[in-house]
Write an enzyme that holds these catalytic residues in place. Sequence first.
Site, PDB file in Angstrom:
ATOM      1  N   ASN A 386       2.091  -2.994   0.024  1.00  0.00           N
ATOM      2  CA  ASN A 386       0.667  -2.762   0.227  1.00  0.00           C
ATOM      3  C   ASN A 386      -0.163  -3.616  -0.738  1.00  0.00           C
ATOM      4  OD1 ASN A 386      -1.910  -1.737   0.510  1.00  0.00           O
ATOM      5  ND2 ASN A 386      -1.282   0.386   0.672  1.00  0.00           N
ATOM      6  N   ASP A 387      -0.208  -3.231  -2.014  1.00  0.00           N
ATOM      7  CA  ASP A 387      -1.085  -3.939  -2.969  1.00  0.00           C
ATOM      8  C   ASP A 387      -0.814  -5.448  -3.006  1.00  0.00           C
ATOM      9  OD1 ASP A 387      -2.059  -1.473  -3.642  1.00  0.00           O
ATOM     10  OD2 ASP A 387      -0.854  -1.276  -5.463  1.00  0.00           O
ATOM     11  N   VAL A 388       0.455  -5.833  -2.883  1.00  0.00           N
ATOM     12  CA  VAL A 388       0.798  -7.253  -3.050  1.00  0.00           C
ATOM     13  C   VAL A 388       0.372  -8.090  -1.845  1.00  0.00           C
ATOM     14  CG1 VAL A 388       2.719  -6.742  -4.606  1.00  0.00           C
ATOM     15  CG2 VAL A 388       3.176  -6.997  -2.157  1.00  0.00           C
ATOM     16  N   ALA A 427      -1.938   0.943  -6.696  1.00  0.00           N
ATOM     17  CA  ALA A 427      -3.252   0.744  -7.327  1.00  0.00           C
ATOM     18  C   ALA A 427      -4.292   1.734  -6.795  1.00  0.00           C
ATOM     19  CB  ALA A 427      -3.727  -0.686  -7.115  1.00  0.00           C
TER      20      ALA A 427
END
Length: 462
Positions: A386-388, A427
């Site tokens: 997700n965040d990456v 995050a």
Amino acid sequence: MTPITTHLIEVAYLVATALFILALKWLSAPSTARRGVWAGELGMVLAIGGTLLHHGIVDYRWIAIGLVLGSIIGVPLGLVHMTAVPQRTALSHACGALCVTLVGTAEFYLRAPNVPRFMMAVLSLEVILGSLTFTGSLMATGKLQEILPQRPITYKGQNFVNLSLLGISILVAIYIVLNPAHKALFPLMIGIPLVFGVMMIVPIGGADMPTVISLLNSYAGLSAAAMGFVLDSKLLIIAGALDGSSGFILSVIMSKAMNRSFSNVLFGAFGQVQATAAATQEARPVHSATAEEAATILAAANTVVIVPGYGMAVAQAQHKVRELYDALTKRGVDVKFGIHPVAGRMPGHMNVLLAEADIPYDRLLDMDAINGDFPQTDVALIIGANDVTNPAARTDQSSPIYGMPILDVDKARTVMVIKRSMNPGFAGIDNPLYYLDKTLMLFGDAKGFVGDILRELTGGHA
Ligand code: TAP
């Protein structure tokens, strides 16, 4: 001690030192990482073996008890699930740091008041670093294991309080270095850093814990090196220095991969802002697809880049992903893997899992190597990441991950995302990628959904 024993110990230490250095070298690439682990283990066996031959040992009974106790604690620690490795590592640092502190304390009371200044200075460094690493690592374990609240806890004047605690322990250390006869002050040099270790971790959010653990690893290494000076052990000095510097370098690499400075990690209270951002999100429409539709798109593609993340690790989907890789490759699809340096929860997390599933190493490409390929990629298949992959890191200056380098999956012709819900990643922020017209959400558990796609691709034979 006979001259032969002395030589044996020296040779064991020399070979152990060389093995530790080789271990670090080999651990830096997936293809040689296993060899690196073996080298490190062999080095440790030689280091312990050499130490057991030492003339200073008068009785092996306590050592035997320690060995049994250590094994009783160590074996289950080594069997934890891969996703729990960061907290497991923190717990190991706590044990190492406690050991260093206890040895330092014993050495002080054995030698005081006749402690030369240099010896007293390194001994002080040893116990200060050891004590703060002990409680700091326990706190980090608690946060990662979610025994303690993950969110940063802050209050006014926090940095002043923390720096004052550290300052007071340094002042006490300086005083004892100059007056080693004042034994009564020694406990302060342990007690204050113990409190500092707790206070230091309180304002740091769970998302930053892996970086902090790496830093604590560095402190543990430095305190062990200081212990090496106290005990006159070159092996400990070298091993501690290797540990200290490699831990520090790793923290720098991790901070860079998240585009954060050290001070931001340590004092930035990262994690608070995101919670608010997540709470204020509205529901927006997304396109979802079934396993059958996903299989049809994948089968028609020429180039596919799979982007794994934490969700693949949680679901233990790596073996299914390998089967998907095989099925697509058999159909003539060019399949590569895009690996972000902080995907998952520890450095090299994705590489380890994919290596375990025997995905060829030359198919695993780092972020910098794969990012140029996305505009020519038919499908970017994101599995539990997700965040990456969050494009807000490139464009949204108000985003807490603004500036973090990401995998440019949104540049692929079609994006497919396997995850269970619209929940955010570590995050705690929304991902605009999911609302693009070219993005298809494949809602489900990573292992189950990849299995479903496989069944569609292989006509029910997976
Ligand atoms: P995340 O952003 O944490 O996203 C993981 C996603 O996996 C979640 O959105 C979750 O969504 C999904 N998921 C969880 N369980 C799943 C399952 N069983 N099946 C399918 N999906 C599942 O992961 P990432 O993209 O790998 O990024 C890593 C994060 O950790 C970054 O924020 C990074 O900065 C941080 N971090 C990493 C490191 C290292 S060294 N790796 C160090 C410090 C910080 P659902 O709940 O909807 O399924």
